[in-house]
Motif scaffolding. Sequence first.
Motif, mmCIF file in Angstrom:
data_model
loop_
_atom_site.group_PDB
_atom_site.id
_atom_site.type_symbol
_atom_site.label_atom_id
_atom_site.label_comp_id
_atom_site.label_asym_id
_atom_site.label_seq_id
_atom_site.Cartn_x
_atom_site.Cartn_y
_atom_site.Cartn_z
ATOM 1 N N VAL A 170 0.856 -1.183 0.000
ATOM 2 C CA VAL A 170 0.000 0.000 0.000
ATOM 3 C C VAL A 170 0.887 1.225 0.000
ATOM 4 O O VAL A 170 1.762 1.367 0.860
ATOM 5 C CB VAL A 170 -0.926 0.022 1.236
ATOM 6 N N SER A 171 0.667 2.120 -0.957
ATOM 7 C CA SER A 171 1.529 3.297 -1.022
ATOM 8 C C SER A 171 1.067 4.368 -0.048
ATOM 9 O O SER A 171 -0.134 4.598 0.136
ATOM 10 C CB SER A 171 1.554 3.873 -2.444
ATOM 11 N N ASN A 172 2.042 5.008 0.576
ATOM 12 C CA ASN A 172 1.754 6.198 1.351
ATOM 13 C C ASN A 172 1.301 7.283 0.389
ATOM 14 O O ASN A 172 1.483 7.181 -0.822
ATOM 15 C CB ASN A 172 3.009 6.636 2.106
ATOM 16 N N LEU A 173 0.720 8.338 0.918
ATOM 17 C CA LEU A 173 0.225 9.397 0.047
ATOM 18 C C LEU A 173 1.353 10.073 -0.710
ATOM 19 O O LEU A 173 2.389 10.412 -0.144
ATOM 20 C CB LEU A 173 -0.518 10.452 0.869
ATOM 21 N N CYS A 174 1.114 10.268 -1.987
ATOM 22 C CA CYS A 174 2.049 10.988 -2.851
ATOM 23 C C CYS A 174 1.195 11.864 -3.759
ATOM 24 O O CYS A 174 0.290 11.362 -4.431
ATOM 25 C CB CYS A 174 2.898 10.020 -3.667
ATOM 26 N N VAL A 200 -4.639 7.244 -1.790
ATOM 27 C CA VAL A 200 -5.143 8.569 -2.150
ATOM 28 C C VAL A 200 -5.998 9.094 -1.001
ATOM 29 O O VAL A 200 -6.579 8.318 -0.241
ATOM 30 C CB VAL A 200 -5.978 8.541 -3.448
ATOM 31 N N PRO A 201 -6.104 10.424 -0.848
ATOM 32 C CA PRO A 201 -6.955 10.958 0.223
ATOM 33 C C PRO A 201 -8.411 10.985 -0.187
ATOM 34 O O PRO A 201 -8.751 11.149 -1.364
ATOM 35 C CB PRO A 201 -6.416 12.385 0.407
ATOM 36 N N ASP A 242 -7.197 17.562 -6.130
ATOM 37 C CA ASP A 242 -8.268 16.933 -6.880
ATOM 38 C C ASP A 242 -7.849 15.504 -7.213
ATOM 39 O O ASP A 242 -7.008 15.275 -8.083
ATOM 40 C CB ASP A 242 -8.528 17.723 -8.168
ATOM 41 N N THR A 243 -8.425 14.543 -6.496
ATOM 42 C CA THR A 243 -8.043 13.148 -6.689
ATOM 43 C C THR A 243 -8.386 12.671 -8.090
ATOM 44 O O THR A 243 -7.639 11.896 -8.689
ATOM 45 C CB THR A 243 -8.728 12.256 -5.639
ATOM 46 N N GLY A 263 -5.850 -1.541 -6.769
ATOM 47 C CA GLY A 263 -7.021 -0.751 -6.416
ATOM 48 C C GLY A 263 -6.628 0.519 -5.692
ATOM 49 O O GLY A 263 -5.445 0.833 -5.526
ATOM 50 N N LEU A 264 -7.650 1.252 -5.246
ATOM 51 C CA LEU A 264 -7.445 2.489 -4.494
ATOM 52 C C LEU A 264 -7.572 2.222 -3.004
ATOM 53 O O LEU A 264 -8.508 1.554 -2.550
ATOM 54 C CB LEU A 264 -8.479 3.549 -4.891
ATOM 55 N N HIS A 265 -6.634 2.765 -2.259
ATOM 56 C CA HIS A 265 -6.652 2.708 -0.803
ATOM 57 C C HIS A 265 -6.887 4.144 -0.346
ATOM 58 O O HIS A 265 -6.004 4.991 -0.460
ATOM 59 C CB HIS A 265 -5.310 2.171 -0.287
ATOM 60 N N VAL A 266 -8.092 4.422 0.148
ATOM 61 C CA VAL A 266 -8.494 5.804 0.420
ATOM 62 C C VAL A 266 -8.308 6.129 1.900
ATOM 63 O O VAL A 266 -8.950 5.529 2.775
ATOM 64 C CB VAL A 266 -9.958 6.037 0.012
ATOM 65 N N TYR A 267 -7.429 7.083 2.167
ATOM 66 C CA TYR A 267 -7.208 7.565 3.531
ATOM 67 C C TYR A 267 -8.348 8.519 3.884
ATOM 68 O O TYR A 267 -8.411 9.646 3.398
ATOM 69 C CB TYR A 267 -5.864 8.279 3.627
ATOM 70 N N THR A 268 -9.255 8.078 4.755
ATOM 71 C CA THR A 268 -10.465 8.861 5.040
ATOM 72 C C THR A 268 -10.296 9.835 6.198
ATOM 73 O O THR A 268 -11.062 10.797 6.295
ATOM 74 C CB THR A 268 -11.643 7.951 5.411
#
Length: 286
Positions: A170-174, A200-201, A242-243, A263-268
């Motif tokens: 899982v990637s950290n936010l970039c 992604v946020p 803007d994601t 897939g997308l891992h969304v940091y909520t």
Amino acid sequence: MTSDPTTSDDRSRAPLDRLLSTARLEVLPTRTVTADVRAHSPQHRTVTVTASESLGLEATLAVACALRADGRRVVPHVAARMVSGRSHLEDIVARLHSAGVDAVFVPGGDATPGPGAYTSSLDLLRDLARMDHPFRDIGVAAYPESHPTLSDAEVVDALADKQPFTTEMVSNLCFDPDTLLAWIRTARDRGTALPLWLGVPGRVDAARLARVGARIGVGQSLRFLTGKVGTIARLIAPGGYDTQRFLTRMRSALEDPTSRVAGLHVYTFNEIAKTEAWLADETATH
């Protein structure tokens, strides 16, 4: 000759549609988060639950097991430095197995390890591999940008060492698509074959972010914010990030099977209702 009814626009949207519909949410194990997920997130949505030093690993496990009891797929974070040794790990594995949890994410964590505790995620992963565990998916962190405490060379070596014990990363936010695209190419060229969940946020409210941060501290999910005033500004400023635009610029990687974006891992940051509304809106517009 029969023409293909699928237009080129439909085909170009397909990768984004898939990522948006199968996105999974990362939440912090606060007192109200279980109710918030139940109220606002559809049953099919996978939820990952972070580990917070101030709340303790018990909070993570309790939230994960409660959500799993609803029939939802969950991925608890088992932060290595919060696990006090092999016996504690065995207890955690047994508890998650009993609850029907089939996936975990193993970060090192921010806690200062006590006597006998694991000092790294790799140490825990090695012990986990020796157990009869129920996990079909085991994830680890990936850092497209510099890690807060490790050199880039150390991060690359650590990911290579963990690969035999894991199934995904899982990637950290970039926030820079070019940086992330370059990192994906480099990782694949170096032989890192793990499927990638792209971090992604979701929708972030400044006041909510401040309250959560003050209450539980800068945990695994929030670590990237430390000392990064510009990053915080981009997250909370109206129109600052803007994601959808980010994902559009990432399209080449999303469409390339060699990138292995799962897939997308969304940091909520526990903005679950807003994040689900955003996902619904994005899906409707694609």
